[in-house]
Design a protein around this motif. Structure first.
Motif, PDB file in Angstrom:
ATOM      1  N   GLU A 103       3.524   2.347  -9.875  1.00 52.27           N
ATOM      2  CA  GLU A 103       2.461   2.942  -9.063  1.00 52.27           C
ATOM      3  C   GLU A 103       1.133   2.723  -9.776  1.00 52.27           C
ATOM      4  O   GLU A 103       1.047   2.852 -10.998  1.00 52.27           O
ATOM      5  CB  GLU A 103       2.690   4.445  -8.887  1.00 52.27           C
ATOM      6  CG  GLU A 103       3.983   4.825  -8.200  1.00 52.27           C
ATOM      7  CD  GLU A 103       4.158   6.333  -8.141  1.00 52.27           C
ATOM      8  OE1 GLU A 103       3.143   7.069  -8.300  1.00 52.27           O
ATOM      9  OE2 GLU A 103       5.294   6.792  -7.949  1.00 52.27           O
ATOM     10  N   GLU A 127       0.838  -1.192   0.000  1.00 55.22           N
ATOM     11  CA  GLU A 127       0.000   0.000   0.000  1.00 55.22           C
ATOM     12  C   GLU A 127       0.879   1.250   0.000  1.00 55.22           C
ATOM     13  O   GLU A 127       1.854   1.331   0.743  1.00 55.22           O
ATOM     14  CB  GLU A 127      -0.904   0.025   1.240  1.00 55.22           C
ATOM     15  CG  GLU A 127      -1.809  -1.192   1.382  1.00 55.22           C
ATOM     16  CD  GLU A 127      -1.218  -2.272   2.276  1.00 55.22           C
ATOM     17  OE1 GLU A 127      -1.979  -2.927   3.004  1.00 55.22           O
ATOM     18  OE2 GLU A 127       0.023  -2.444   2.263  1.00 55.22           O
ATOM     19  N   THR A 156      -3.525   2.178  -8.910  1.00 55.12           N
ATOM     20  CA  THR A 156      -4.604   2.132  -7.927  1.00 55.12           C
ATOM     21  C   THR A 156      -5.519   0.949  -8.221  1.00 55.12           C
ATOM     22  O   THR A 156      -5.693   0.552  -9.377  1.00 55.12           O
ATOM     23  CB  THR A 156      -5.444   3.430  -7.925  1.00 55.12           C
ATOM     24  OG1 THR A 156      -5.998   3.636  -9.226  1.00 55.12           O
ATOM     25  CG2 THR A 156      -4.591   4.627  -7.537  1.00 55.12           C
ATOM     26  N   GLU A 190     -10.449   4.556  -4.729  1.00 56.27           N
ATOM     27  CA  GLU A 190      -9.132   4.137  -5.179  1.00 56.27           C
ATOM     28  C   GLU A 190      -8.261   3.698  -4.004  1.00 56.27           C
ATOM     29  O   GLU A 190      -8.223   4.351  -2.961  1.00 56.27           O
ATOM     30  CB  GLU A 190      -8.426   5.284  -5.922  1.00 56.27           C
ATOM     31  CG  GLU A 190      -9.074   5.649  -7.239  1.00 56.27           C
ATOM     32  CD  GLU A 190      -8.298   6.721  -7.991  1.00 56.27           C
ATOM     33  OE1 GLU A 190      -7.277   7.209  -7.443  1.00 56.27           O
ATOM     34  OE2 GLU A 190      -8.711   7.077  -9.105  1.00 56.27           O
ATOM     35  N   TYR A 191      -7.557   2.594  -4.192  1.00 57.33           N
ATOM     36  CA  TYR A 191      -6.628   2.079  -3.197  1.00 57.33           C
ATOM     37  C   TYR A 191      -5.229   2.182  -3.809  1.00 57.33           C
ATOM     38  O   TYR A 191      -4.865   1.391  -4.677  1.00 57.33           O
ATOM     39  CB  TYR A 191      -6.966   0.616  -2.896  1.00 57.33           C
ATOM     40  CG  TYR A 191      -6.457   0.070  -1.586  1.00 57.33           C
ATOM     41  CD1 TYR A 191      -5.574   0.776  -0.789  1.00 57.33           C
ATOM     42  CD2 TYR A 191      -6.876  -1.183  -1.158  1.00 57.33           C
ATOM     43  CE1 TYR A 191      -5.130   0.259   0.423  1.00 57.33           C
ATOM     44  CE2 TYR A 191      -6.445  -1.718   0.058  1.00 57.33           C
ATOM     45  CZ  TYR A 191      -5.564  -0.993   0.833  1.00 57.33           C
ATOM     46  OH  TYR A 191      -5.120  -1.509   2.025  1.00 57.33           O
ATOM     47  N   PRO A 192      -4.422   3.165  -3.394  1.00 49.78           N
ATOM     48  CA  PRO A 192      -3.100   3.358  -4.015  1.00 49.78           C
ATOM     49  C   PRO A 192      -2.117   2.257  -3.619  1.00 49.78           C
ATOM     50  O   PRO A 192      -1.984   1.913  -2.437  1.00 49.78           O
ATOM     51  CB  PRO A 192      -2.641   4.710  -3.450  1.00 49.78           C
ATOM     52  CG  PRO A 192      -3.866   5.340  -2.879  1.00 49.78           C
ATOM     53  CD  PRO A 192      -4.737   4.215  -2.418  1.00 49.78           C
ATOM     54  N   TYR A 193      -1.439   1.738  -4.610  1.00 50.17           N
ATOM     55  CA  TYR A 193      -0.482   0.649  -4.403  1.00 50.17           C
ATOM     56  C   TYR A 193       0.798   0.905  -5.179  1.00 50.17           C
ATOM     57  O   TYR A 193       0.840   1.695  -6.127  1.00 50.17           O
ATOM     58  CB  TYR A 193      -1.076  -0.679  -4.899  1.00 50.17           C
ATOM     59  CG  TYR A 193      -1.620  -1.554  -3.802  1.00 50.17           C
ATOM     60  CD1 TYR A 193      -0.846  -2.565  -3.240  1.00 50.17           C
ATOM     61  CD2 TYR A 193      -2.912  -1.360  -3.314  1.00 50.17           C
ATOM     62  CE1 TYR A 193      -1.344  -3.370  -2.242  1.00 50.17           C
ATOM     63  CE2 TYR A 193      -3.417  -2.168  -2.309  1.00 50.17           C
ATOM     64  CZ  TYR A 193      -2.616  -3.174  -1.786  1.00 50.17           C
ATOM     65  OH  TYR A 193      -3.107  -3.967  -0.777  1.00 50.17           O
TER      66      TYR A 193
END
Length: 273
Positions: free
Chosen positions: A204, A152, A206, A260-263
């Motif tokens: 990078e 994450e 999401t 959105e889940y930033p990864y």
């Protein structure tokens, strides 16, 4: 004797595997494309996957446009019986086997593999000298060893940083990827003798997620999974509050609760001499 970290053994043991498989993300196609491009051979590939877990990475390989048809055989190696059971239930492919083993004990002949890959697990290795030597043994000359992680991205949004601050305090000195202890491998005699200098790549992106999926992701972490019931409920309540406030959250569809889940995905590649 090969050993498995006690937190990994209990946190990823029987009863935790369904949550793990549901909550953990897959891997971006661009990372798999870069991995495939690093291989000297592009077809008839023999692959060893160490710490294969429930088969999340294996399924990503099989679904990938380049890897899917180019794999001749894949031998997954996993110490957890529960993980192996989930793997075998999820994957039915005559090219794929899943067997008991560890980083330091791989049931494959010398020089069998074109690729040895470790997804989301190499930081748990208890002895990088022995494990790196074992990887070198099963790889053919010119073969690739690859190590890949999802994490994450705390720099992308305040709520993600708050989330990680909440759960990382329970790590209890476990050897997490973010700490970089796995880089010890680069100083081992086995690495220096058998491998060329490594390269690192990073992406990078999401993911589409919901609050419940984010919470499940945290609860699937080994050191959170072993917490007592009351402590785990307190952690869950803290996560719910962070997600409700949602500082920096980017909605995809607020009505249905998706955001959105930033990864980031990290890939380390090295070639056997």
């Amino acid at each position: 004797m090969s050993t498995v970290h006690k937190v990994a053994a209990s946190g990823f043991g029987s009863g935790t595997n369904e949550l793990y498989d549901r909550a953990r993300p897959s891997y971006p196609s661009q990372a798999l494309t870069a991995l495939h491009a690093s291989l000297p051979e592009s077809s008839g590939l023999k692959v060893v996957e160490l710490g294969s877990g429930t088969g999340i990475f294996t399924r990503a390989l099989l679904a990938h446009s380049s890897f899917g048809q180019s794999i001749a055989a894949l031998r997954a190696v996993e110490p957890s019986a529960g993980m192996r059971d989930a793997f075998e239930k999820a994957i039915s492919d005559s090219r794929i086997t899943c067997q008991e083993g560890t980083f330091e004990k791989i049931d494959s002949s010398d020089g069998w593999a074109d690729l040895v890959v470790v997804a989301q697990a190499w930081h748990w290795c208890p002895d990088y000298e022995k494990a790196t030597a074992e990887i070198a043994r099963v790889l053919k000359p010119g073969g690739i060893a690859a190590f890949i992680w999802n994490l994450e991205d705390r720099t992308a949004a305040p709520w993600v940083a708050q989330l990680r601050d909440t759960y990382e305090k329970f790590e209890s000195n476990t050897p997490q990827f973010r700490l970089g202890l796995w880089r010890t491998m680069f100083d081992t005699t086995a690495y220096l003798n058998h491998f060329h200098p490594h390269e690192e790549k990073e992406w990078e992106y999401t993911l589409l997620t919901t609050a419940s999926l984010v919470i499940d992701r945290v609860l699937s972490k080994s050191y959170v999974a072993i917490l007592g019931g009351e402590e785990k409920e307190r952690v869950k309540a803290g996560l719910e509050h962070i997600l409700q406030v949602g500082e920096g959250k980017k909605w995809i569809d607020k009505e249905v609760g998706t955001f959105e889940y930033p990864y980031r995905t990290y890939l380390v590649l090295t070639q056997k001499k």
